[in-house]
Design an enzyme around this catalytic site. Structure first.
Site, PDB file in Angstrom:
ATOM      1  N   ASP A  61      22.816 -27.087  42.009  1.00  0.00           N
ATOM      2  CA  ASP A  61      22.943 -26.765  40.462  1.00  0.00           C
ATOM      3  C   ASP A  61      23.437 -25.063  40.515  1.00  0.00           C
ATOM      4  OD1 ASP A  61      22.606 -27.596  37.905  1.00  0.00           O
ATOM      5  OD2 ASP A  61      21.089 -25.946  37.607  1.00  0.00           O
ATOM      6  N   GLY A 175      36.417 -25.579  37.678  1.00  0.00           N
ATOM      7  CA  GLY A 175      35.407 -24.930  36.586  1.00  0.00           C
ATOM      8  C   GLY A 175      35.925 -23.584  36.382  1.00  0.00           C
TER       9      GLY A 175
HETATM   10  P1  ITT Z   1      26.663 -32.043  39.078  1.00  0.00           P
HETATM   11  O1  ITT Z   1      25.611 -31.564  37.969  1.00  0.00           O
HETATM   12  O2  ITT Z   1      27.147 -33.438  38.705  1.00  0.00           O
HETATM   13  O3  ITT Z   1      26.556 -31.653  40.451  1.00  0.00           O
HETATM   14  P2  ITT Z   1      28.380 -30.270  37.415  1.00  0.00           P
HETATM   15  O4  ITT Z   1      29.855 -29.787  37.746  1.00  0.00           O
HETATM   16  O5  ITT Z   1      27.982 -30.697  35.959  1.00  0.00           O
HETATM   17  O6  ITT Z   1      28.052 -31.422  38.460  1.00  0.00           O
HETATM   18  P3  ITT Z   1      26.328 -28.301  37.365  1.00  0.00           P
HETATM   19  O7  ITT Z   1      25.336 -28.803  36.667  1.00  0.00           O
HETATM   20  O8  ITT Z   1      25.946 -27.298  38.574  1.00  0.00           O
HETATM   21  O9  ITT Z   1      27.737 -29.100  38.019  1.00  0.00           O
HETATM   22  O10 ITT Z   1      27.278 -27.273  36.428  1.00  0.00           O
HETATM   23  C1  ITT Z   1      27.667 -25.869  36.910  1.00  0.00           C
HETATM   24  C2  ITT Z   1      29.009 -25.544  35.976  1.00  0.00           C
HETATM   25  O11 ITT Z   1      29.493 -24.374  36.434  1.00  0.00           O
HETATM   26  C3  ITT Z   1      30.003 -26.632  35.795  1.00  0.00           C
HETATM   27  O12 ITT Z   1      30.868 -26.131  34.469  1.00  0.00           O
HETATM   28  C4  ITT Z   1      30.912 -26.175  36.710  1.00  0.00           C
HETATM   29  O13 ITT Z   1      32.199 -26.392  36.730  1.00  0.00           O
HETATM   30  C5  ITT Z   1      30.811 -24.724  37.075  1.00  0.00           C
HETATM   31  N1  ITT Z   1      30.733 -24.380  38.196  1.00  0.00           N
HETATM   32  C6  ITT Z   1      29.860 -24.516  39.390  1.00  0.00           C
HETATM   33  N2  ITT Z   1      30.121 -24.117  40.569  1.00  0.00           N
HETATM   34  C7  ITT Z   1      31.133 -23.612  40.358  1.00  0.00           C
HETATM   35  C8  ITT Z   1      32.181 -22.704  41.171  1.00  0.00           C
HETATM   36  O14 ITT Z   1      32.142 -22.625  42.467  1.00  0.00           O
HETATM   37  N3  ITT Z   1      33.278 -22.331  40.673  1.00  0.00           N
HETATM   38  C9  ITT Z   1      33.638 -22.701  39.455  1.00  0.00           C
HETATM   39  N4  ITT Z   1      32.726 -22.961  38.547  1.00  0.00           N
HETATM   40  C10 ITT Z   1      31.521 -23.679  38.758  1.00  0.00           C
END
Ligand code: ITT
Length: 217
Positions: A61, A175
């Site tokens: 997360d 992201g």
């Molecule tokens: P899962 O929950 O299925 O693992 P998710 O992308 O929804 O996938 P998160 O709930 O952890 O993951 O959400 C994190 C948010 O932050 C999401 O919008 C990601 O694109 C962003 N994020 C996470 N790690 C990042 C990174 O290393 N660089 C850029 N954005 C990131």
């Protein structure tokens, strides 16, 4: 086989650098509980993911915490990306704030259904709520998910990187990477190895990798 349970292949690509082919993605959208901190979300997710996969799992997360917005979007980063979009978050920061410092945080949670010393112990955090969420000794009577898995041990590994929200640059990563600058480059301008060397996820993965190696020996 260790399963990285996520819907985001970008996370798994970064994990492979540390864990090689010992890890493979399992696409499963576990329920994310609402919380101000990433730890309880990751801990609960790992238990649910383990129940689904039936083999060792790691969940991740992560979020972008903007200092001048009291940490927003933080645990709501995925929601903010899906609804507003990364560019709108960037505009909000630039319109409202002169101080654009922010940090990325990542919490990895591991669960394999076996007993081990659950967090808290050597993880970078001091959050009592998270400790309770991750605790191996919680009262089965308070089993919040009703599936008898609340007492499954979970190990948490946290990583943080501090930087600044800037105008989007770069094509790499995923992201919020294009709008997060560290030491003069955005994460989207860095190669995967460069990002891993300093990123929130890289730092958490390094700690996990060491612990997992010892556990597997
Ligand atoms: P899962 O929950 O299925 O693992 P998710 O992308 O929804 O996938 P998160 O709930 O952890 O993951 O959400 C994190 C948010 O932050 C999401 O919008 C990601 O694109 C962003 N994020 C996470 N790690 C990042 C990174 O290393 N660089 C850029 N954005 C990131």
């Amino acid at each position: 086989m260790l399963r990285y349970v996520t819907t985001n292949p970008g996370k798994v690509r970064e994990a492979e650098e540390y864990l090689g082919d010992a890890v493979a993605q399992l696409e499963f959208d576990y329920a994310e509980v609402q919380a101000h901190d990433l730890e309880p979300i990751a801990a609960r997710g790992a238990r649910e993911a383990y129940r689904h996969a039936g083999e060792p799992v790691i969940v991740d997360d992560a979020g972008l915490f903007v200092r001048g917005l009291d940490g927003f979007p933080g645990p709501y980063s995925a929601y903010a990306e899906d609804t507003l979009g990364v560019e709108a978050v960037r505009r909000l920061v630039h319109r409202e704030l002169d101080d654009r410092r922010a940090e990325f945080r990542c919490v990895l949670a591991y669960c394999d259904g076996e007993p081990f010393d659950a967090s808290p112990d050597p993880v970078d955090r001091g959050d009592r709520v998270a400790a309770a969420a991750a605790g191996a000794d919680s009262d089965p009577a308070s089993d919040a998910d009703g599936e008898g898995t609340e007492s499954l041990p979970v190990k948490l590994f946290a990583g943080v990187v501090r930087g600044e929200v800037v105008e989007a640059r770069g094509d790499g990563g995923f992201g919020y990477d294009p709008i997060f600058e560290y030491d003069g480059s955005t994460f989207a301008e860095m190669g995967p190895g460069e990002k891993n060397a300093i990123s929130h996820r890289g730092r958490a993965l390094e700690k996990f990798g060491e612990w997992y190696q010892e556990r597997s020996d």
